[in-house]
Design a protein around this motif. Structure first.
Motif: not given
Length: 552
Positions: A238-262
């Motif tokens: 029930p929303t008008d937008g498109v959403g994407l949720l990715l989880d299970g990343f280790a905290p303070y994982d800079r590779a995950a931060d960069v991956a999400w930014s990309v």
């Protein structure tokens, strides 16, 4: 960090962060950076919507409103806010005025003005209790149900039912020194005091007194377990937008931060710039029971929901299989590194607030030079691996009325899941059916109700089976179309309509007995609504004025 004692308080300096000091005031960790002649201070608390329940949504916001109501008129620039995972009190002005603001905020938190409760509940009713992006809220609800961040999708029973006892219990449990941190830029107010209740961050893991006083089934789940399938899933929601949720990343994982930014930058390039299908891509990161949660929400041009959802899935699959281009990787790392450049004046001035925010929410922060060193080590292969792992349990939200295109599903398998927790079949037990006359005259012929020691289950007119465990009932509500009966609301977003006529008074009485705490909460809601009902036009005008005054 190095530590020494000055005037009985612990003063610390972050290694490599010239001028940034940490001290402890009245048990609160304070991060201070010298700066201009005026002072900016933000007091953070690691409490937000996720620390509430379906029955107490709005409790944190109500505490914040009562605090503001206790503050005198001031020339300060002041702002307050409540988010999913934190609450803030911010002020900017002369040092002595900022110090007085902070003292009054802490004093009010320790002694809330409950004489303002009715007025502030009314203002909150007008203002709304939840302030999250709708598509993100839907994604969180699909992942966690009516718990933790998933509560952002609902107003619950509404603020009118929140009691003074619950407000005081919530404030005592969460708004104390152990869950607070203060960031200060500019002169430190002389004689700064923060007279909060004493407490430790660990004490916040206990169930909320406000919730447990209602029902064990309503106990707070700050980090609820995610509702996972066997692989990546998409849901029409029930929303008008498109959403994407990715989880299970280790905290303070800079590779995950960069991956999400990309990934987010790729979505902007493809969906917005390349195809003109979306207006914006916004994202947010929260923490969960098994790591960090990254959520993106895309506004969608009318009628293009399926196309945008397909693009999102295709881009995630491509990055998970092939990784980023060299240009994408360099752009993301350079952008993140610039935000961590201690020689940049804006970055340096933001440091006390970064440290205070991270400390209030997570108990610690990391020096800039450590973060920059970690960023320099991120490779394209690491980005690809993070996204490949996350894609295996990805959740894609498709706007209501649209389906994920078959062409997109061919990029990689992704299963459709229902919005609520449907079951393949009714559990074993005695099946209660509507009377024969009802079955002959309507689609009710397919309806079945089963009550067991573990759950309530209902097969509806379409043959769908909804199952709610007793310990996952978050609330009951009135049926809008009947004088009797209840809607049973489960954590997994199911709503079961149960009326005594089709299934018999004995079965209905059994339902009332098993859900006695939730039914009592409903009675409180009904009484609150009756007491708040206007007596006539004059009362309507007064209530509107009260709400306007409270929201000002």
């Amino acid at each position: 960090m190095s530590t020494d004692q000055v005037d009985g308080q612990a003063h610390q300096r972050a290694d490599g962060q010239a001028g940034l000091q940490e001290l402890v005031v009245d048990g609160v960790r304070v991060f201070h950076q010298p700066g201009p002649s005026k002072t900016r201070a933000t007091l953070y608390f690691g409490v937000g919507l996720r620390d509430e329940t379906f029955g107490t949504v709005g409790l944190t916001h109500l505490v914040q409103r009562l605090v503001v109501a206790a503050l005198p008129t001031s020339r300060l620039e002041a702002e307050v806010g409540v988010a999913v995972d934190h609450t803030t009190f911010d002020a900017y002005g002369r040092p002595e005025e900022v110090g007085e603001f902070l003292r009054r905020v802490c004093t009010a938190l320790a002694d809330l003005p409950l004489d303002r409760l009715a007025r502030e509940r009314g203002a909150l009713l007008v203002e709304g209790t939840v302030g999250a992006d709708r598509t993100m809220a839907v994604a969180w609800a699909a992942r966690y149900g009516f718990a933790g961040p998933g509560l952002a999708i609902t107003d619950g029973h509404g603020p009118l039912v929140l009691t003074g006892e619950e407000v005081l219990a919530h404030a005592a449990e969460h708004f104390h020194a152990g869950r607070a941190a203060l960031g200060v830029l500019g002169p430190l107010p002389e004689g700064l005091t923060l007279p909060l209740r004493s407490g430790t961050a660990a004490s916040s893991s206990a169930p909320s007194a406000a919730a447990s006083s209602v029902s064990p089934a309503l106990a707070v789940q700050r980090h609820p377990q995610p509702l996972l399938g066997d692989g990546p899933e998409w849901v029409e929601a029930p929303t008008d937008g498109v959403g994407l949720l990715l989880d299970g990343f280790a905290p303070y994982d800079r590779a995950a931060d960069v991956a999400w930014s990309v990934l987010c930058e790729r979505l902007r390039d493809v969906a917005r710039t390349g195809h003109g299908l979306t207006y914006s891509v916004v994202s947010e990161i929260i923490d969960s029971a098994d790591g960090d949660v990254f959520t993106a929400a895309l506004d969608v041009r009318e009628g293009r929901g399926a196309e945008v959802a397909g693009l999102v899935w295709e881009q995630l699959v491509d990055l998970a299989e092939n990784g980023p281009t060299r240009a994408e990787l360099d752009h993301a790392i350079a952008g993140a590194a610039a935000e961590m450049d201690a020689s940049d004046e804006d970055v340096a001035r933001a440091e006390p607030f970064r440290w205070a925010f991270s400390t209030a929410l997570h108990g610690r922060a990391r020096p800039l030079e450590v973060v920059r060193a970690q960023l320099a080590e991120v490779t394209g292969e690491a980005v690809r691996d993070r996204l490949a792992t996350a894609a295996r349990r990805a959740l894609l939200v498709v706007p209501a009325g649209f389906q994920l295109p078959e062409a997109a599903q061919q990029a990689a398998p992704i299963a459709q899941r229902p919005w609520c927790g449907l079951a393949p079949a009714l559990p074993p037990g005695r099946q209660l059916r509507p009377p024969l006359l009802h079955r002959l005259r309507s689609k009710m012929a397919r309806r079945r109700l089963v009550l067991t020691d573990e759950c309530i289950a209902l097969q509806d007119e379409d043959g769908d089976v909804h199952v709610v465990r007793w310990d996952e009932v978050v609330a009951v509500d009135e049926l809008p179309y009947a004088d009797d009966g209840l809607a049973v609301v489960g954590r997994r977003l199911c709503g079961l309509a149960v009326h005594p006529d089709p299934y018999g008074r004995q079965a209905y009485d059994e339902l009332l007995r098993r859900l006695a705490p939730q039914v009592e909460r409903l009675r409180q809601v009904q009484r609150a609504r009756e007491q708040a009902a206007p007596a006539g036009p004059a009362q309507d005008a007064q209530d509107a004025q009260d709400a306007q005054d409270g929201a000002a």
